[in-house]
Design a protein around this motif. Sequence first.
Motif, mmCIF file in Angstrom:
data_model
loop_
_atom_site.group_PDB
_atom_site.id
_atom_site.type_symbol
_atom_site.label_atom_id
_atom_site.label_comp_id
_atom_site.label_asym_id
_atom_site.label_seq_id
_atom_site.Cartn_x
_atom_site.Cartn_y
_atom_site.Cartn_z
ATOM 1 N N ARG A 165 0.842 -1.195 0.000
ATOM 2 C CA ARG A 165 0.000 0.000 0.000
ATOM 3 C C ARG A 165 0.870 1.235 0.000
ATOM 4 O O ARG A 165 1.939 1.265 0.612
ATOM 5 C CB ARG A 165 -0.910 0.041 1.235
ATOM 6 N N TYR A 166 0.410 2.258 -0.718
ATOM 7 C CA TYR A 166 0.976 3.601 -0.597
ATOM 8 C C TYR A 166 -0.188 4.583 -0.592
ATOM 9 O O TYR A 166 -0.979 4.642 -1.542
ATOM 10 C CB TYR A 166 1.930 3.928 -1.739
ATOM 11 N N MET A 167 -0.333 5.323 0.503
ATOM 12 C CA MET A 167 -1.454 6.244 0.701
ATOM 13 C C MET A 167 -2.777 5.482 0.528
ATOM 14 O O MET A 167 -3.055 4.562 1.276
ATOM 15 C CB MET A 167 -1.334 7.456 -0.223
ATOM 16 N N ASP A 168 -3.585 5.823 -0.497
ATOM 17 C CA ASP A 168 -4.890 5.171 -0.614
ATOM 18 C C ASP A 168 -4.911 4.107 -1.714
ATOM 19 O O ASP A 168 -5.989 3.644 -2.092
ATOM 20 C CB ASP A 168 -5.981 6.215 -0.878
ATOM 21 N N ASP A 169 -3.766 3.713 -2.225
ATOM 22 C CA ASP A 169 -3.679 2.643 -3.229
ATOM 23 C C ASP A 169 -3.082 1.396 -2.590
ATOM 24 O O ASP A 169 -2.035 1.478 -1.932
ATOM 25 C CB ASP A 169 -2.806 3.068 -4.414
ATOM 26 N N PHE A 170 -3.715 0.251 -2.776
ATOM 27 C CA PHE A 170 -3.137 -0.982 -2.259
ATOM 28 C C PHE A 170 -3.507 -2.154 -3.164
ATOM 29 O O PHE A 170 -4.417 -2.063 -3.990
ATOM 30 C CB PHE A 170 -3.582 -1.260 -0.812
ATOM 31 N N TYR A 171 -2.774 -3.248 -3.019
ATOM 32 C CA TYR A 171 -3.037 -4.460 -3.790
ATOM 33 C C TYR A 171 -2.806 -5.681 -2.902
ATOM 34 O O TYR A 171 -2.068 -5.624 -1.906
ATOM 35 C CB TYR A 171 -2.144 -4.530 -5.034
ATOM 36 N N ILE A 172 -3.449 -6.779 -3.256
ATOM 37 C CA ILE A 172 -3.231 -8.080 -2.619
ATOM 38 C C ILE A 172 -3.057 -9.093 -3.739
ATOM 39 O O ILE A 172 -3.875 -9.156 -4.657
ATOM 40 C CB ILE A 172 -4.402 -8.491 -1.708
ATOM 41 N N ILE A 173 -2.004 -9.885 -3.679
ATOM 42 C CA ILE A 173 -1.734 -10.914 -4.688
ATOM 43 C C ILE A 173 -1.880 -12.282 -4.033
ATOM 44 O O ILE A 173 -1.345 -12.533 -2.950
ATOM 45 C CB ILE A 173 -0.321 -10.758 -5.281
ATOM 46 N N SER A 174 -2.623 -13.158 -4.673
ATOM 47 C CA SER A 174 -2.825 -14.515 -4.157
ATOM 48 C C SER A 174 -3.092 -15.460 -5.329
ATOM 49 O O SER A 174 -3.549 -15.024 -6.389
ATOM 50 C CB SER A 174 -3.998 -14.558 -3.173
ATOM 51 N N ASP A 175 -2.799 -16.751 -5.132
ATOM 52 C CA ASP A 175 -3.093 -17.751 -6.167
ATOM 53 C C ASP A 175 -4.499 -18.332 -5.995
ATOM 54 O O ASP A 175 -4.883 -19.248 -6.712
ATOM 55 C CB ASP A 175 -2.057 -18.879 -6.149
ATOM 56 N N SER A 176 -5.280 -17.790 -5.037
ATOM 57 C CA SER A 176 -6.639 -18.276 -4.783
ATOM 58 C C SER A 176 -7.644 -17.155 -5.023
ATOM 59 O O SER A 176 -7.655 -16.150 -4.294
ATOM 60 C CB SER A 176 -6.769 -18.804 -3.355
ATOM 61 N N LYS A 177 -8.505 -17.327 -6.013
ATOM 62 C CA LYS A 177 -9.537 -16.334 -6.282
ATOM 63 C C LYS A 177 -10.539 -16.283 -5.138
ATOM 64 O O LYS A 177 -11.029 -15.209 -4.765
ATOM 65 C CB LYS A 177 -10.250 -16.670 -7.597
ATOM 66 N N GLU A 178 -10.845 -17.450 -4.536
ATOM 67 C CA GLU A 178 -11.791 -17.498 -3.421
ATOM 68 C C GLU A 178 -11.251 -16.699 -2.225
ATOM 69 O O GLU A 178 -12.006 -16.008 -1.536
ATOM 70 C CB GLU A 178 -12.071 -18.943 -3.015
ATOM 71 N N PHE A 213 -0.421 0.255 -10.660
ATOM 72 C CA PHE A 213 -0.166 0.717 -9.295
ATOM 73 C C PHE A 213 0.722 1.949 -9.350
ATOM 74 O O PHE A 213 1.771 1.947 -10.002
ATOM 75 C CB PHE A 213 0.500 -0.394 -8.483
ATOM 76 N N LEU A 214 0.288 3.011 -8.692
ATOM 77 C CA LEU A 214 1.045 4.254 -8.573
ATOM 78 C C LEU A 214 1.423 4.841 -9.926
ATOM 79 O O LEU A 214 2.523 5.367 -10.124
ATOM 80 C CB LEU A 214 2.315 4.032 -7.734
ATOM 81 N N GLY A 215 0.510 4.739 -10.877
ATOM 82 C CA GLY A 215 0.738 5.373 -12.168
ATOM 83 C C GLY A 215 1.531 4.552 -13.161
ATOM 84 O O GLY A 215 1.840 5.032 -14.253
ATOM 85 N N PHE A 216 1.845 3.294 -12.793
ATOM 86 C CA PHE A 216 2.611 2.425 -13.685
ATOM 87 C C PHE A 216 1.860 1.126 -13.948
ATOM 88 O O PHE A 216 1.089 0.658 -13.102
ATOM 89 C CB PHE A 216 3.985 2.094 -13.086
ATOM 90 N N HIS A 217 2.098 0.558 -15.122
ATOM 91 C CA HIS A 217 1.601 -0.777 -15.452
ATOM 92 C C HIS A 217 2.789 -1.717 -15.371
ATOM 93 O O HIS A 217 3.718 -1.644 -16.173
ATOM 94 C CB HIS A 217 0.994 -0.809 -16.849
ATOM 95 N N THR A 218 2.777 -2.603 -14.367
ATOM 96 C CA THR A 218 3.903 -3.490 -14.093
ATOM 97 C C THR A 218 3.546 -4.914 -14.506
ATOM 98 O O THR A 218 2.461 -5.400 -14.179
ATOM 99 C CB THR A 218 4.263 -3.461 -12.599
ATOM 100 N N TYR A 219 4.451 -5.568 -15.217
ATOM 101 C CA TYR A 219 4.198 -6.931 -15.679
ATOM 102 C C TYR A 219 5.530 -7.656 -15.876
ATOM 103 O O TYR A 219 6.614 -7.037 -15.807
ATOM 104 C CB TYR A 219 3.402 -6.924 -16.989
ATOM 105 N N LEU A 220 5.465 -8.967 -16.110
ATOM 106 C CA LEU A 220 6.650 -9.785 -16.392
ATOM 107 C C LEU A 220 6.721 -10.051 -17.887
ATOM 108 O O LEU A 220 5.718 -10.441 -18.494
ATOM 109 C CB LEU A 220 6.585 -11.111 -15.628
ATOM 110 N N ASP A 221 7.912 -9.860 -18.475
ATOM 111 C CA ASP A 221 8.049 -10.197 -19.892
ATOM 112 C C ASP A 221 8.312 -11.696 -20.035
ATOM 113 O O ASP A 221 8.338 -12.442 -19.048
ATOM 114 C CB ASP A 221 9.142 -9.360 -20.554
#
Length: 336
Positions: A165-178, A213-221
């Motif tokens: 999280r930074y200020m009011d932006d946050f993310y959670i990553i998990s391998d379980s959709k449930e 997140f935070l103005g960037f699109h982050t991904y793996l090539d």
Amino acid sequence: MMDYFHLNMDRDHLLSRLLVRGELSNYKMYPSGHHYFTLKDGEGALRCVMFRGDAVSLRFRPENGMQVIAAGRVTVFPRDGQYQMYCARLTPEGVGDLALAFEQLKEKLARKIEDPKVYDLMCVYINNTSGLPLGYQTSQLLALLFLDEFDHWVKEKLHAKYYGRYMDDFYIISDSKEFLQGCWRQINGRMDALKLELNEKTAIFPLRNGLNFLGFHTYLDNGGAVIMKLRQDSLDRMKARTRGWRKDKEAGTLDVARTVNRWKAWDAHAAHGDTFELRKQIAAIVSEITGVTCTARPPIRAGKYDKAKEAVRKVNRQRRRPPAPAQQKVPTGFPW
């Protein structure tokens, strides 16, 4: 008989517009967003419920032991004959709810800031009810502090391993959709208690699509390297600004110093991503418009993440490499 009491109490207009003063106890907030508590005084206690639709209007954090005034209606449960109040509004007694919210934020500050001069200065900002621009460092500090307990709750109660999280932006990553769906439900309830809400961009999506997140699109090539590209909307806004600056120059109204400072702020943010070539192009445009030589700053991520990138590439190369043929075991004592 209880059904008779229940029906007649619901019809009584006096019982549908009550104000009850008492002390909060057994206060609980559930993931559904509903709040359950008891109001008590020296003579008795009254069970209360505040449904999510009414609870979102709370502007302070109710706590056990707090003196409050509850507005709502009283009825009786036929099953157990217990009186219960459906609370539509809850206010702290003797002080405004916004003032109380400010005091609660100050209490958090007092636990975190040891220097009394810094604490007093932060209180000056909090008491400024006209608000502060979001870009102020004080606003960022207060936003981080305000949700500090939420961070601990996500990590320690929801057991979200990959959370940021930074200020009011946050993310959670998990391998379980449930698991993520369950987190979403519980976070909604938690946000209600904080008088916040998740915005319309909140979603669950496959990580292969990348992360905004935070103005960037982050991904793996394909090689496993982490790529951070500036989001398209951020680039579009910058291009719109340059068009506006060019028009101001033609009209003779361009503020050169302000224009260069705004470009520097954008360049400093964009430098956190893989944007060096793009930023050189923008710098050239701003230089042409302002007549000031603008140079894009060196990439911030170069060097800082190069070793991590190479480690990821090495692991991926090893995964693709065919296993070496097994060597035959040489008998003990050979040759005889």
